[in-house]
Design an enzyme around this catalytic site. Structure first.
Site, PDB file in Angstrom:
ATOM      1  CG  HIS A 204      -1.755   1.161   1.464  1.00 19.18           C
ATOM      2  ND1 HIS A 204      -3.105   1.158   1.203  1.00 19.18           N
ATOM      3  CD2 HIS A 204      -1.490   2.414   1.913  1.00 19.18           C
ATOM      4  CE1 HIS A 204      -3.628   2.333   1.486  1.00 19.18           C
ATOM      5  NE2 HIS A 204      -2.656   3.130   1.932  1.00 19.18           N
ATOM      6  CD  GLU A 205       1.825   3.658   3.779  1.00 16.89           C
ATOM      7  OE1 GLU A 205       2.049   4.717   3.161  1.00 16.89           O
ATOM      8  OE2 GLU A 205       0.824   3.521   4.525  1.00 16.89           O
TER       9      GLU A 205
ATOM     10  CG  HIS B  32       0.180   6.051  -0.617  1.00 14.40           C
ATOM     11  ND1 HIS B  32      -0.957   6.500  -1.247  1.00 14.40           N
ATOM     12  CD2 HIS B  32      -0.232   5.626   0.614  1.00 14.40           C
ATOM     13  CE1 HIS B  32      -2.009   6.349  -0.436  1.00 14.40           C
ATOM     14  NE2 HIS B  32      -1.589   5.805   0.693  1.00 14.40           N
TER      15      HIS B  32
ATOM     16  CG  HIS C 247      -6.075   6.483   0.936  1.00 12.93           C
ATOM     17  ND1 HIS C 247      -6.010   7.339   1.994  1.00 12.93           N
ATOM     18  CD2 HIS C 247      -5.077   5.567   1.120  1.00 12.93           C
ATOM     19  CE1 HIS C 247      -5.022   6.962   2.796  1.00 12.93           C
ATOM     20  NE2 HIS C 247      -4.435   5.899   2.283  1.00 12.93           N
ATOM     21  CB  CYS C 248      -8.686   2.897  -4.075  1.00 14.63           C
ATOM     22  SG  CYS C 248      -9.866   2.182  -5.203  1.00 14.63           S
TER      23      CYS C 248
ATOM     24  CB  CYS D 121      -9.066  -1.400  -3.823  1.00 15.38           C
ATOM     25  SG  CYS D 121      -7.494  -0.933  -4.559  1.00 15.38           S
TER      26      CYS D 121
ATOM     27  CB  CYS E 158      -9.960  -1.970  -7.492  1.00 14.64           C
ATOM     28  SG  CYS E 158      -9.294  -0.340  -7.819  1.00 14.64           S
TER      29      CYS E 158
ATOM     30  CB  CYS F 155      -5.555   0.501  -7.832  1.00 11.82           C
ATOM     31  SG  CYS F 155      -6.462   1.795  -6.969  1.00 11.82           S
TER      32      CYS F 155
END
Lengths: 449, 182
Positions: B134-135, B138, B144-145, B150, B169, B172
């Site tokens: 996740h990070e 970024h 953020h989705c 997701c 998702c 993304c």
């Protein structure tokens, strides 16, 4: 949840920066101010939705800034930030009009829930404004401003009734000034989308290089000057109707982009990488012959067939018979009310003059003529003499006038319309200058002093 | 895939971090983002970022230190055993420079199990992989989705993090592919 434009006002850089970093990673746009004066300067120039405001700051503190924001920008939401142990101060701020408060440092979950709450509030306010606007539009909805009792207009009304509920693209054709946008609004008002927005854009009035951004919106930094993300007309029209006026002026490339957006109901903002969805009904209008433009290669045939599922032709005013009288009376009443003049009426000679005019500018021209007449007339009646800018009433055209009288009148009126420019008048009359000069002598016409 | 070949990720332990955690992070970034990953020798614990009164590390100076000296083709992910925060927030699982060069993830709160117990190792590693991917996404520019399942959606807490699957998702996923090709 929609994204917000948020301003963080805090004198501590670490607080500002950390909050900005966190909010930006959630897709919000963030502006920073280290004191109250800078915050007020920035709030004046950009469309912020929310201010996160630290209560304790040197100089103008959070309470004072809150009061000024409430005075100058009542629509902006404000959340106060305060240190643990200063809750009384936060409660006082709530009484002064803050929307909420946070005790710092805050739990990320708490912050996210609060931002969601503010985003929902923004959406609710937008919907409330929209519904209020729609309701006022729907009072006497539909054909309120579309006036006409002539057969061609009755056919237009029937056509509107037929297509309004169908939720398919409509192409409205007709000369400039015939009221194509009013027809589009009537379709929208009678459609299932009438609680959604009606978004209009005149494609011929927006320069080609700006049209893409106007229609599709842009992301921040997409081009020089794109300092903020901006949504386009397609996105604004979500759940409503999009009206593209002068659609024949759109470039071939833009036709391709629009066609794709129409077919997929999703598109990219300029400079964007994430597709945006929008569900709108398309209504287009043009004063041009679109079929001819297709044949000339100026309009793509696939685009034409996509927008022209159903068409409505709005007739020119000269073909609408008695509608001129109806419209003139309506406009007189409207403008009398607007400028608070006692209700006026047109005299029979004024009506005759209006009926005789060819109205190349259609209803828009009639509207302008009546507005001018209402303003300049002095009594309760508007006479032909108040409409001299249309030309005098042709005494000679009544039955029994001789051919010489009719010829003299026609030459004189043409000269007056051309401000006595003989060359221009001779062109309009289809004769050469010499012939016109002979007619002027023959009928002893003289330019007024 | 020329761009993908050039861009690399360095996973850097910041102080003592167990080798399994480092390897899991490296493997998951390589698998889910598709970038080559190197495990760098550990850096010292970031004492410069410690907020003594809170007993936590401020993520911002750590991100600054990580991004300094990273070449244009390098993205860095720091792994920290200690608790991480932002000055304005009580804690964060991880923090990243959106469209920047660095991210940092803390293991501290990911170890939290039910009833105050320590989470089982497999769960800790799964959480760590999710937060790290996740990070790092970024860092590649993703925000953020709104799609709730997701990996790029925001987790309100550890329970929501556990409910997420380790996948993007379609939107993304497409964005990630574009970013690494750029």
């Amino acid at each position: 949840m929609s994204t917000l434009n948020i301003m963080v006002v805090d004198d501590e850089e670490a607080m500002r920066e950390s909050l900005a970093a966190w909010l930006e990673s959630s897709g919000h746009e963030v502006g920073l101010a280290e004191n109250g004066s800078k915050a007020l300067d920035l709030l004046g120039g950009a469309g912020y939705d929310l201010v996160l405001l630290d209560i304790k700051m040197p100089g103008m503190d959070g309470h004072e800034l809150l009061r000024r924001i409430r005075e100058r920008h009542p629509g902006i939401m404000v959340v106060m930030i305060t240190a643990y142990g200063s809750i009384e101060s936060a409660v006082a701020a709530m009484k002064e009009g803050a929307n909420d408060y946070l005790l710092k440092p805050f739990d990320p979950k708490q912050l996210m829930l609060l931002i969601e709450k503010m985003a929902n509030q923004k959406e609710m306010m937008a919907e409330y404004r929209l519904v209020r606007t729609r309701l006022s539009e729907l009072e006497g909805a539909g054909f309120k401003d579309l006036i006409g009792g002539s057969e061609p207009m009755r056919a237009v009304f029937r056509r509107i009734e037929e297509v309004a509920q169908a939720d398919i693209p409509v192409l409205i054709t007709g000369e400039t000034g015939t009221g194509k946008e009013l027809v589009a609004r009537a379709i929208h008002a009678r459609s299932v989308r009438n609680c959604g927005p009606f978004v209009a854009i005149n494609c011929g009035a927006v320069p080609e290089q700006l049209l893409e951004s106007e229609l599709f919106g842009h992301e921040r930094g997409a081009f020089t000057g794109a300092v903020r993300t901006r949504i386009g007309r397609l996105e604004m029209a979500d759940r409503g109707s999009l009206f593209l006026d002068e659609v024949g002026e759109i470039s071939a490339q833009m036709q391709v982009n629009l066609l794709r957006a129409l077919e997929e109901k999703r598109f990219l903002r300029v400079g964007g990488s994430r597709e945006v969805e929008s569900d709108f009904r398309l209504i287009c209008a043009t004063h041009r012959n679109m079929q001819a433009l297709v044949e000339a290669g100026r309009v793509r045939s696939d685009f034409f067939y996509r927008i022209n599922v159903i068409s409505i032709h709005v007739p020119p005013l000269k073909e609408r018979g008695d509608d001129i009288t109806l419209l003139a009376r309506h406009f007189v009443q409207q403008f009398s009310r607007e400028i608070s003049k006692p209700l006026q009426e047109l005299t029979p000679s004024a009506y005759r003059l209006l009926a005789r005019h060819s109205w190349p500018g259609n209803v828009r021209e009639l509207l302008n003529v009546i507005e001018r007449a209402v303003v300049v007339s002095r009594g309760p009646l508007i006479d032909a003499s108040d409409l001299t800018f249309l030309g005098p009433e042709p005494e000679a055209t009544k039955s029994g006038a001789t051919l010489k009288e009719v010829e003299a009148l026609h030459v004189r009126r043409t000269l007056e319309e051309c401000d006595w420019n003989v060359s221009r008048a001779s062109e309009i009359l289809g004769i050469n200058r010499g012939t016109l000069t002979r007619h002027i002598k023959k009928h002893e016409l003289k330019k007024p002093c | 895939m020329a761009g993908a070949e050039r861009l690399r990720v360095e996973v850097i332990p910041l102080g003592p971090v167990d080798e399994v955690s480092v390897s899991v992070v490296a493997a998951n970034i390589q698998t889910f983002i598709g970038l080559a990953v190197d495990v760098a020798p550990p850096w010292p614990e970031p004492a410069y970022a410690l907020i003594p009164v809170r007993g936590q590390y401020n993520a911002l100076p750590i991100l600054k230190a990580l991004s300094e000296g990273a070449g244009t083709d390098i993205r860095r992910l720091g792994l920290l055993a200690g608790d991480l925060c932002l000055p304005i927030l009580t804690h964060v699982f991880g923090e990243a420079q959106v469209n920047g060069r660095a991210a940092v993830v803390s293991l501290r709160r990911l170890k939290q199990g039910r009833n105050g117990q320590r989470a089982p190792t497999h769960l800790l590693l799964e959480r760590l992989a999710k937060v790290a991917v996740h990070e790092m996404s970024h860092v590649l520019g993703l925000k953020h989705c709104r799609s709730p399942r997701c990996l790029m959606s925001f987790s309100l807490g550890i329970e929501q993090l556990d409910a997420l699957s380790l996948r993007f998702c379609p939107d993304c996923e497409r964005l990630i592919a574009r970013r690494i090709l750029r």
